[in-house]
Design an enzyme around this catalytic site. Structure first.
Site, PDB file in Angstrom:
ATOM      1  N   LYS A  57       0.837  -1.207   0.000  1.00 52.09           N
ATOM      2  CA  LYS A  57       0.000   0.000   0.000  1.00 52.09           C
ATOM      3  C   LYS A  57       0.869   1.253   0.000  1.00 52.09           C
ATOM      4  O   LYS A  57       0.681   2.151  -0.803  1.00 52.09           O
ATOM      5  CB  LYS A  57      -0.902   0.027   1.249  1.00 52.09           C
ATOM      6  CG  LYS A  57      -1.884  -1.121   1.317  1.00 52.09           C
ATOM      7  CD  LYS A  57      -2.771  -1.022   2.541  1.00 52.09           C
ATOM      8  CE  LYS A  57      -2.022  -1.136   3.871  1.00 52.09           C
ATOM      9  NZ  LYS A  57      -1.377  -2.442   4.082  1.00 52.09           N
ATOM     10  N   THR A  58       1.821   1.288   0.930  1.00 52.21           N
ATOM     11  CA  THR A  58       2.674   2.470   1.022  1.00 52.21           C
ATOM     12  C   THR A  58       3.512   2.611  -0.247  1.00 52.21           C
ATOM     13  O   THR A  58       3.732   3.711  -0.742  1.00 52.21           O
ATOM     14  CB  THR A  58       3.573   2.387   2.277  1.00 52.21           C
ATOM     15  OG1 THR A  58       2.716   2.197   3.405  1.00 52.21           O
ATOM     16  CG2 THR A  58       4.380   3.639   2.473  1.00 52.21           C
ATOM     17  N   ASP A 244      -1.769   7.861   4.152  1.00 52.08           N
ATOM     18  CA  ASP A 244      -1.341   6.507   4.522  1.00 52.08           C
ATOM     19  C   ASP A 244      -1.923   6.169   5.899  1.00 52.08           C
ATOM     20  O   ASP A 244      -2.206   7.078   6.680  1.00 52.08           O
ATOM     21  CB  ASP A 244       0.200   6.443   4.567  1.00 52.08           C
ATOM     22  CG  ASP A 244       0.716   5.000   4.450  1.00 52.08           C
ATOM     23  OD1 ASP A 244      -0.115   4.073   4.327  1.00 52.08           O
ATOM     24  OD2 ASP A 244       1.951   4.805   4.471  1.00 52.08           O
ATOM     25  N   GLU A 245      -2.087   4.899   6.199  1.00 53.94           N
ATOM     26  CA  GLU A 245      -2.585   4.443   7.511  1.00 53.94           C
ATOM     27  C   GLU A 245      -3.920   5.108   7.867  1.00 53.94           C
ATOM     28  O   GLU A 245      -4.133   5.563   8.993  1.00 53.94           O
ATOM     29  CB  GLU A 245      -1.553   4.750   8.620  1.00 53.94           C
ATOM     30  CG  GLU A 245      -0.140   4.289   8.324  1.00 53.94           C
ATOM     31  CD  GLU A 245       0.117   2.840   8.665  1.00 53.94           C
ATOM     32  OE1 GLU A 245      -0.830   2.144   9.057  1.00 53.94           O
ATOM     33  OE2 GLU A 245       1.270   2.402   8.494  1.00 53.94           O
ATOM     34  N   GLN A 275      -5.167  -3.327  11.128  1.00 54.18           N
ATOM     35  CA  GLN A 275      -4.030  -2.672  11.787  1.00 54.18           C
ATOM     36  C   GLN A 275      -4.450  -1.395  12.510  1.00 54.18           C
ATOM     37  O   GLN A 275      -3.615  -0.523  12.766  1.00 54.18           O
ATOM     38  CB  GLN A 275      -2.940  -2.361  10.773  1.00 54.18           C
ATOM     39  CG  GLN A 275      -2.307  -3.610  10.198  1.00 54.18           C
ATOM     40  CD  GLN A 275      -1.140  -3.268   9.289  1.00 54.18           C
ATOM     41  OE1 GLN A 275      -0.110  -2.790   9.730  1.00 54.18           O
ATOM     42  NE2 GLN A 275      -1.314  -3.510   8.002  1.00 54.18           N
ATOM     43  N   ARG A 655       5.542  -7.356  10.885  1.00 57.06           N
ATOM     44  CA  ARG A 655       6.721  -6.507  10.628  1.00 57.06           C
ATOM     45  C   ARG A 655       7.892  -7.360  10.159  1.00 57.06           C
ATOM     46  O   ARG A 655       8.870  -6.853   9.634  1.00 57.06           O
ATOM     47  CB  ARG A 655       7.172  -5.747  11.892  1.00 57.06           C
ATOM     48  CG  ARG A 655       6.206  -4.743  12.492  1.00 57.06           C
ATOM     49  CD  ARG A 655       5.649  -3.789  11.496  1.00 57.06           C
ATOM     50  NE  ARG A 655       4.353  -4.247  11.007  1.00 57.06           N
ATOM     51  CZ  ARG A 655       3.806  -3.832   9.875  1.00 57.06           C
ATOM     52  NH1 ARG A 655       4.429  -2.975   9.104  1.00 57.06           N
ATOM     53  NH2 ARG A 655       2.639  -4.280   9.481  1.00 57.06           N
TER      54      ARG A 655
END
Ligand code: ATP
Ligand code: MG
Length: 815
Positions: A57-58, A244-245, A275, A655
């Site tokens: 996504k990022t 983002d996020e 998340q 992660r």
């Protein structure tokens, strides 16, 4: 119309310059899969990328910025891109530059919500009755202010603590409620006085020309809501919005985005409902789930391929998150091979866990477990609560393993730094009463409580700032003798420094040039600029003329040399900024404290801080019920809290790229108390087939006896009796049962405990010592075999006593 006609029509409508830009090669598109490409190329209209961890996504968001620039659709200053941390913003800027293969000339609006809002608020401060040089309060100042208000309202601060009020107000701000529109349902907050105190607090902030963190967004949203013209201007300027996020936005942030995107709807949000981990700070996962309703006709893109982790890691994370009820549910797959299974290990106590991880980190560097050697900078330890870091810091200091703490205690939180900053703040903004209170008698000027009270009264009766109040007081001879003289000197200094600040401030931006990097300081009417000096010289002058440097030079305590070093470091830090104000702003906004001397270091940070990051190897210690999932989160919000904790577990596991190690301890010392613990319930949610259960060193199978004599055992609490208790504790029993069911070998009999007398320190307070890595220092505290040492160069650290020697024998030791 035939497609040929459409092409013709397009050609006629699009200016030549833009077509030429569009024809430029776009190599960054080749790195994307078709779904990502779609998200990148759909430049107009709302786009949502809702997808699991590590699906790119990022990466796609970054490529989209590159594409906007490369295709000539937007100039750098027309893109508003919001990231979650300053670090993420820096990283994104670098990546865009790399994708385009050129230096990026400013992306002034790429940053966190807070950083962007500071700029906006400085431009329009007067619309919410502030001046553009307002101060941003830190938590300490905020609490001090709230304490005063609580006292003034005759409320017992012991029963109704200021921290609690701070939280209530923060919650309201996160929901974009000003004191006027807090709903009546909240009227009972803080003993029915919450709303009135909130109103008083906001009024006080205005007189101080100050804002807190929550205000940055709240004020800007208020401005946008009340001033259509201002909003319309920014809607035109920010032609493309990227976030983002998005799953972690709160209501105020959400409103802010909706207002800005309202006209053109060119907004691209990416996130993952699994998340969402900031519910406790007001984030609403509903924002992302409602996107299609908020922006009808949105292109929704789902990505399913995870590029980050190997199959076992991904499956383990998916297994855990599946236990959550409130989720959309997503399929994730990876083309990577199975890789290593997630490793699970139970330890006797937290110290042993830290010791084991230290050894693993060292072993990994030599390429164990069939993996290519992993450097320390490729490894991270992610903890649930920052107090867990202490055990690791102690251990790593002992064995000399380089580490960095991200988001931990910061340089800027030290006393001397905060004092110095208060002087700087006053130089920038003389009405900063909180800063004045902090330094009026630091160093001691004979201005005790009585004198300070007089200043307060003079200020209040005249409705002016404390600095002005002090001037009035002196003029009226309300203060005499030594105190009066010292106050006069301080006031003269403040005036001089303020003039110098005005002299070093950059010019105000032109009205039609408002889109440049918007940090500026408006000179106040009536203040003439002083002679031009650099802000670095000015900072040094302030510290000297105020007597602050001399104060520490004359101080004979062991900390004094370290504090002087820190002050020097502070002045050095100013070199990276154009002026004092830019620097103060930076300090109020920094969220991480990376220092980079180039040496590879293992990263130590909280799970919350690790969002969006990735590391080849990740350690997840402290998976014990109560610690993780966190008891308070569960007590306060029940199932909702538990599900948020589980999402945090999902964030943690995802992660890891190649190696993920989960651990727990049967006993842990929390806030000085030994507690036995049950392994985290999340451990049982890990799918068996993706987990490898490891044998703890010594406890199971061979080798323990040797370890028992080699390793010092704490003498304070951890005696034989308490150890026997622990063997009978439910936590230990459950751990035993689990290890049996998972095929681990039986633990041995209770081991013999030896107390290492050498471990008890023979140093005294104030002793000068030498440490191989940190150099010379003085002992400031002693706890068993651990010393707190103020090193002359390296600051205050905790070190095990046997790793230091008396300073005068340093030369004899063959290091
Ligand atoms: P998170 O949810 O954790 O924020 P994310 O969805 O933002 O994750 P990224 O950080 O963008 O994921 O990407 C994860 C990793 O996968 C990165 O190392 C990235 O370079 C890589 N990656 C992403 N897309 C691709 C692709 N199409 N081809 C190869 N690698 C990719
Ligand atoms: Mg990401």
């Amino acid at each position: 119309m035939s497609s040929f006609d459409e092409d013709e029509a397009f050609a006629a409508a699009v200016p030549l310059s833009q077509r030429a830009m569009a024809a430029r090669p776009a190599p960054y598109l080749d790195e994307l899969n078709p779904a990502q490409r779609e998200a990148v190329e759909a430049l107009e209209g709302p786009v949502l990328m809702l997808a699991g961890a590590g699906t790119g996504k990022t990466k796609a968001l970054t490529a989209r910025i590159a594409h906007l620039l490369n295709s000539g659709k937007a100039r750098p200053n027309e893109i508003l891109a919001v990231t979650f941390t300053n670090k993420a913003a820096r990283e994104m800027k670098l990546r865009v530059a790399r994708l385009l293969g050129m230096e990026l000339e400013g992306m002034p609006w790429l940053g966190t919500f807070h950083a962007i809002c500071v700029k906006l608020l400085r431009r329009h401060a007067e619309l919410v009755d502030l001046k553009s040089n307002f101060t941003i309060l830190d938590t300490d100042d905020q609490i001090r202010l709230l304490k005063q208000l609580i006292a003034a309202a005759n409320i017992d601060e012991k029963r109704w603590p200021a921290r609690h009020l701070a939280q209530v107000i923060d919650n309201w701000k996160n929901r974009a409620w000003t004191p006027e529109n807090v709903p009546t349902a909240e009227a009972g907050a803080f003993d029915n006085k919450g709303v009135a105190l909130y109103r008083a607090y906001q009024a006080r902030l205005r007189t101080l020309n100050a804002v807190d963190f929550g205000d940055l967004l709240l004020h800007v949203v208020t401005i946008f809501q009340r001033h259509e013209d201002v909003l319309a201007q920014y809607q035109r300027w920010f032609r493309f919005i990227l976030v983002d996020e998005y799953q972690d936005t709160n209501v105020a942030q959400y409103l802010w985005l909706r207002l800005l995107a309202g006209a053109h709807q060119n907004i691209c949000c990416v996130g993952d409902d699994d998340q969402s981990i900031y519910g406790w700070r007001g984030a609403e996962v509903g924002n992302i789930l409602r996107f299609e309703k908020d922006f009808p006709g949105a292109t929704v893109i789902r990505l399913e391929q995870n590029y980050r982790s190997t199959a076992h890691i991904l499956a383990a994370a998916s297994g855990v998150i599946e236990a959550n009820k409130g989720r959309l549910g997503k399929t994730l797959w990876t083309a990577a091979d199975g890789g290593e299974k997630v490793r699970l290990i139970g330890h006797w106590d937290g110290e042993e866990e830290a010791r084991w991880i230290g050894e693993e980190l060292e072993a990994m560097g030599q390429g164990t477990r069939g993996l290519a050697p992993l450097g320390l900078d490729q490894c991270a330890i992610l903890v649930r609560a920052s107090h867990q870091m202490r055990a690791f810091e102690d251990r790593f200091l002992t064995i000399g393993l380089p580490y960095r703490v991200i988001g931990g205690p910061r340089f800027y939180e030290r006393m001397e730094i905060r004092d110095a900053m208060a002087y700087f703040r006053l130089a920038v903004s003389p009405e900063d009463d909180l800063a004045f209170e902090r330094i009026v008698n630091t160093p001691k000027r004979g201005l005790g409580d009585k004198a300070q009270q007089k200043i307060q009264i003079a200020a209040r009766t005249n409705g002016v700032s404390l600095v002005e109040g002090a001037k009035i007081l002196l003029a009226a001879k309300g203060l005499t003798g030594k105190g009066a003289k010292a106050l006069g000197t301080l006031l003269d200094g403040l005036e001089r420094w303020h003039r110098a600040v005005v002299g070093t401030a950059p010019p105000l931006p032109d009205d039609d040039d408002v889109l440049d990097d918007g940090l500026f300081a408006a000179p106040e009417p009536g203040v003439t600029a002083g002679p031009q000096v650099s802000h670095i010289e000015l900072a040094q002058t302030i510290l000297e003329e105020s007597g602050y440097t001399a104060y520490w030079q004359n101080d004979k305590s062991p900390e004094a040399p370290g504090r002087l070093e820190n002050l020097k470091e502070l002045v050095k830090a100013l070199e990276n900024f154009e002026n004092l104000q830019g620097f103060l702003e930076h300090v109020s906004l920094i969220m991480d404290n990376e220092t980079d001397d180039g040496e590879p270091k293992v990263t130590l940070m909280t799970l919350h801080g690790a969002k969006g990051l990735e590391f080849p190897a990740v350690f997840l210690p402290g998976w014990e019920d109560g610690l993780f999932p966190n008891q308070r989160a569960m007590d306060e919000t029940g199932l909702k809290g538990l599900e948020e904790e589980r999402r945090l577990a999902y964030v943690g596991i995802t992660r890891a790229e190649r190696l993920c190690t989960i651990s727990f301890a049967a006993n842990r010392r929390i806030f000085g108390q030994w507690q036995s613990a049950l392994p985290s319930r999340f451990i049982d949610e890990l799918p068996e087939e993706n987990v490898d259960v490891l044998t703890p060193p010594g406890l199971y199978g061979g080798g323990y006896g040797a370890a028992a004599t080699a390793q010092p055992v704490r003498s304070d609490l951890h005696d034989q009796a308490s150890r026997a208790d622990v063997y009978n504790s439910p936590g230990w029993k459950r751990m035993q049962a689990r290890s049996q069911s998972r095929g681990m070998s039986q633990p041995r009999e209770s081991r013999n405990v030896t107390i290492d007398l050498d471990a008890v320190s023979s140093f005294g307070l104030g002793d000068r010592v030498f440490h191989q890595k940190f150099g010379y220092g003085a002992v400031t505290a002693i706890e068993g075999d651990k010393l707190e040492i103020a090193f002359d160069k390296a600051g205050v650290k905790k070190v095990v006593a046997k790793f230091v020697v008396p300073a005068d024998s340093a030369g004899d030791v063959p290091f």
